[in-house]
Design a protein around this motif. Sequence first.
Motif, short mmCIF file in Angstrom:
data_model
loop_
_atom_site.label_atom_id
_atom_site.label_comp_id
_atom_site.label_asym_id
_atom_site.label_seq_id
_atom_site.Cartn_x
_atom_site.Cartn_y
_atom_site.Cartn_z
N TYR A 274 -101.18 -33.21 5.47
CA TYR A 274 -101.66 -32.26 4.46
C TYR A 274 -100.54 -31.34 3.96
N GLN A 275 -99.83 -30.72 4.88
CA GLN A 275 -98.77 -29.77 4.50
C GLN A 275 -97.62 -30.47 3.79
N ALA A 276 -97.27 -31.67 4.27
CA ALA A 276 -96.18 -32.42 3.65
C ALA A 276 -96.54 -32.81 2.21
N GLU A 277 -97.78 -33.18 1.99
CA GLU A 277 -98.22 -33.54 0.64
C GLU A 277 -98.15 -32.35 -0.31
N MET A 278 -98.51 -31.18 0.19
CA MET A 278 -98.44 -29.97 -0.62
C MET A 278 -97.00 -29.69 -1.06
N ALA B 141 -90.77 -31.72 2.88
CA ALA B 141 -91.89 -32.65 3.02
C ALA B 141 -91.52 -33.82 3.93
N LEU B 142 -90.29 -34.22 3.86
CA LEU B 142 -89.82 -35.35 4.66
C LEU B 142 -89.60 -34.99 6.12
N ASN B 143 -89.00 -33.83 6.35
CA ASN B 143 -88.53 -33.51 7.70
C ASN B 143 -89.23 -32.34 8.39
N ASN B 144 -89.58 -31.29 7.64
CA ASN B 144 -90.09 -30.09 8.32
C ASN B 144 -90.98 -29.27 7.39
N PRO B 145 -92.25 -29.64 7.28
CA PRO B 145 -93.15 -28.88 6.41
C PRO B 145 -93.46 -27.49 6.93
N PHE C 143 -96.76 -28.61 11.42
CA PHE C 143 -97.10 -29.92 10.86
C PHE C 143 -95.88 -30.84 10.86
N SER C 144 -96.15 -32.14 10.91
CA SER C 144 -95.08 -33.13 10.88
C SER C 144 -94.74 -33.51 9.44
N GLY C 145 -93.50 -33.94 9.25
CA GLY C 145 -93.09 -34.44 7.94
C GLY C 145 -93.42 -35.92 7.81
#
Length: 239
Positions: free
Chosen positions: A81-85, A95-99, A103-105
């Motif tokens: 969810y966080q990476a998509e945002m 988004a790829l490594n550290n949202p 949360f995971s990237g």
Amino acid sequence: MAKGYRSQTQPKHIVSSSSSKADETILDISEVKHQAEHFLEKYKSLLIVGIGGLALVIGGYLAYKYLYIEPQNKDALEQMYQAEMLFEKDSFDLALNNPGGGFSGFKEIAENFGGTPAGNLAKYYAGMCYLNLGNFQEAKAYFEDYDGDGEVMSILKWGSLGDANANLNDFSSAISNYEKASTIRKNEFLTPVYLKKLGILKEQQGDKEGALKAFNEIKEKYASSPDGSNIERYIIKLQ
């Protein structure tokens, strides 16, 4: 009277023949039944093992799907969810490594949940992040590993792989990818996007005929799309 009676009665030899055939049929059915019973008795243990094995396989599959894959997929969706945002905000590295926020990237989700639908989608997101960050080799690897399916994602898989290969100067592979993206499914918005990229790349490679074919397909089939609105000038330039 006697004559009329005889005309309504079957001849003796016909009655005898019908009776014989009926007896043979009864014998045949009896023989089939006997053979079936013999087969079941002989192979009963193997049949039981076979049925038991099939039930075990089906049970194992259902347990794997509902007790392992679905919970894993749910976890992956929650992590994404966080990476998509951040992806929507063009914050590709985060988004790829550290949202953040625990949360995971996309990269970690793809590695840890790659066997789930959400983890598979994370592979595509990771490829797009690397593409936008200019790391085309990593982008290519993720796109190749992504299992694109459906009306839209199957097109995006091959189109994005074409973008990665084009940026790696592997033009023959890029052309092949764009061709697949424009033929694997038909989509009013995406198909003309990759037909146009195909035409431009073929023009750059000196394939005027191939370029015109791609541009004309947009003109004939997708004239109302964003890429169809100005396609005439690409055609005129090559005529």
